[in-house]
Design an enzyme around this catalytic site. Structure first.
Site, PDB file in Angstrom:
ATOM      1  N   TYR A  19     -12.904 -19.729   2.990  1.00  0.00           N
ATOM      2  CA  TYR A  19     -12.898 -18.681   1.961  1.00  0.00           C
ATOM      3  C   TYR A  19     -13.546 -17.405   2.496  1.00  0.00           C
ATOM      4  O   TYR A  19     -13.253 -16.305   2.037  1.00  0.00           O
ATOM      5  CB  TYR A  19     -13.594 -19.174   0.688  1.00  0.00           C
ATOM      6  CG  TYR A  19     -13.233 -18.391  -0.543  1.00  0.00           C
ATOM      7  CD1 TYR A  19     -11.895 -18.215  -0.910  1.00  0.00           C
ATOM      8  CD2 TYR A  19     -14.211 -17.834  -1.355  1.00  0.00           C
ATOM      9  CE1 TYR A  19     -11.559 -17.495  -2.041  1.00  0.00           C
ATOM     10  CE2 TYR A  19     -13.875 -17.118  -2.495  1.00  0.00           C
ATOM     11  CZ  TYR A  19     -12.548 -16.951  -2.829  1.00  0.00           C
ATOM     12  OH  TYR A  19     -12.227 -16.223  -3.952  1.00  0.00           O
ATOM     13  N   LYS A  21     -16.739 -12.340  -4.312  1.00  0.00           N
ATOM     14  CA  LYS A  21     -16.647 -12.943  -5.646  1.00  0.00           C
ATOM     15  C   LYS A  21     -18.027 -13.168  -6.254  1.00  0.00           C
ATOM     16  O   LYS A  21     -18.202 -13.094  -7.478  1.00  0.00           O
ATOM     17  CB  LYS A  21     -15.873 -14.263  -5.581  1.00  0.00           C
ATOM     18  CG  LYS A  21     -14.397 -14.103  -5.277  1.00  0.00           C
ATOM     19  CD  LYS A  21     -13.643 -13.383  -6.379  1.00  0.00           C
ATOM     20  CE  LYS A  21     -12.137 -13.434  -6.155  1.00  0.00           C
ATOM     21  NZ  LYS A  21     -11.376 -12.717  -7.207  1.00  0.00           N
TER      22      LYS A  21
END
Length: 259
Positions: free
Chosen positions: A160, A167
């Site tokens: 990720y 995020k």
């Protein structure tokens, strides 16, 4: 007792940003809102994207269909000016926008460029803050704002990479906006769906492995879909959730509770 219309979003004005195709999380949100009889404003990223989004907007009966690239100066302001002119108010805002340069996204965080990190943060996080600033004055009777996150914001998810810190910043921004806007009756929700086969997710390395791992971990034994996310947001936009704000809402079949 509070007076709740039936359906509970009937007549509400919803702006949904981030539909790329029928597999988009944003499309699931728009479809759920429309099923509960909200009025829709839908945006498309570019003229190249328009042919993929316009039929969906027509199918959903969107009253407004507007161009919006959050990285293009003036486009965001133009969207909210049009909403103010046509509707005079806004009740629901969905931000489902995320982007990072491929070379930064597919490499480790330690190798990310300053420019790539900054662009990812601006488009994927600060654009939501800019939207909230423009939307808040139109939410004259309160409202709900949604931003799409992922479990990689709070736990390390291999591959990720850059998007994890981005995020995390988005979720923190939601908490601070919930605090700042709460007295105006505006609730802010970071929503964290489980892994979904969207166009944005396709840019992640070994994404199929992530999907398989999620199926194994999920207590419900299966992946969520875009309508699961959409109906969760629809519920949060109704008066039934009038005292819920700021906390990350997981729509992932329980994956987040597993070690």
């Amino acid at each position: 007792m509070i007076n709740i219309p039936h359906p509970p979003l009937k007549g509400q004005k919803a702006l949904v940003v981030g539909i790329a195709n029928e597999h988009s999380i944003a499309y699931g949100c728009a479809a759920a809102f429309r099923q509960l009889e909200a009025d829709l404003a839908i945006t498309y990223l570019s003229e190249k994207a328009r042919p993929h989004v316009e039929p969906l907007a027509q199918q959903l009966g969107a009253g407004l269909f507007l161009p919006l690239d959050v990285a293009t100066p003036g486009q965001l302001e133009a969207v909210f000016e049009r909403i103010d002119k046509e509707w005079g108010r806004l009740d629901i805002l969905v931000h489902s926008v995320a982007w990072a340069p491929k070379e930064d996204l597919q490499g480790g965080l330690i190798d990310s460029s300053a420019e790539g990190f900054a662009r990812a943060m601006d488009i994927s996080c600060h654009s939501f803050v800019r939207m909230a600033r423009l939307a808040a004055p139109l939410m004259k009777n309160g409202g709900s704002m949604f931003a799409m996150s992922y479990h990689g914001a709070v736990n390390v998810v291999p591959n990720y990479n850059l998007m994890g810190p981005v995020k995390a910043a988005l979720e923190a921004s939601c908490r601070y906006l919930a605090y700042e806007l709460g007295t105006r009756g505006i609730r802010v929700h970071p929503v964290s769906p489980g892994p979904l086969k969207t166009r944005a997710a396709s840019g992640l390395k070994d994404f199929d492995l992530l999907l398989n791992e999620a199926v194994k971990k999920a207590p419900v034994g299966e992946l969520v879909d875009i309508m699961d996310v959409g109906f969760a947001c629809a519920y949060l936009a109704t008066p039934y959730a009038r005292r819920i704000t700021g906390g990350t809402v997981y729509v992932d079949g329980g994956v987040n509770i597993m070690a």
